[in-house]
Design a protein around this motif. Sequence first.
Motif, short mmCIF file in Angstrom:
data_model
loop_
_atom_site.label_atom_id
_atom_site.label_comp_id
_atom_site.label_asym_id
_atom_site.label_seq_id
_atom_site.Cartn_x
_atom_site.Cartn_y
_atom_site.Cartn_z
N SER A 70 -4.98 6.49 1.13
CA SER A 70 -4.20 5.26 1.08
C SER A 70 -4.69 4.41 -0.10
CB SER A 70 -4.37 4.49 2.39
OG SER A 70 -3.54 3.37 2.40
N TYR A 88 -3.99 0.56 -2.22
CA TYR A 88 -3.36 -0.76 -2.16
C TYR A 88 -3.19 -1.30 -3.59
CZ TYR A 88 -8.10 -2.65 -2.75
OH TYR A 88 -9.35 -2.93 -3.22
N SER A 92 0.86 -1.18 0.00
CA SER A 92 0.00 0.00 0.00
C SER A 92 0.90 1.23 0.00
CB SER A 92 -0.96 0.01 1.19
OG SER A 92 -0.26 0.12 2.40
#
Length: 190
Positions: free
Chosen positions: A103, A105, A96
């Motif tokens: 954020s 991933y 990530s």
Amino acid sequence: RVKMNAEEILMCPIKLGKNFCLYFDELECDALCKEKTLHRVLRNVNSQLLVVRPDLNVAAFEDVTDQEMQSGKGMLFSIHCYKTTTPLAGMPVAFSVQVEDKSYYMCCERECGETIIRFKEGEVPKEIPGESNIIFFKKTFTSCCSKAFKFEYSMEQGMFLAFEEEGYLRKLILKKVSKDEVDETMKMSL
């Protein structure tokens, strides 16, 4: 009780079968549980850093200045390491990255018959009950090169993270590589 990996695993025999084989209950399933998280930049063989640009839907290895590196936007990866019951495949990891206040991933998806890499907004799960399109197996690049790694996609054996030149970009891709082939485009250091 049997001691393994500094953890106690309770195994309860249920019955004694033919040829004196023991059958057990309450064995650990093949679920992956997050063990630790490392914070690293990923470098290719040319010492370029992997940079994620979600607004452009691209991840590529780039030459980065010291000033850009300190800002860290899309360059500092969290490498989530998971425990596994099948350690021979390599250390299961998920990636990530933080870009501004969000954020993202890394995952793999099928598109037009090809497996491609995507970065999706969200968090990496603490537990993964079975197969997952976010897991890669971290392996040493070669036996004599223990500080460099290659990352094999868990759902397609022989598919590794690598880079491919596309115009001026060295774009992050999945690449099919035979078991014994040494391909510098998939060599990464942390």
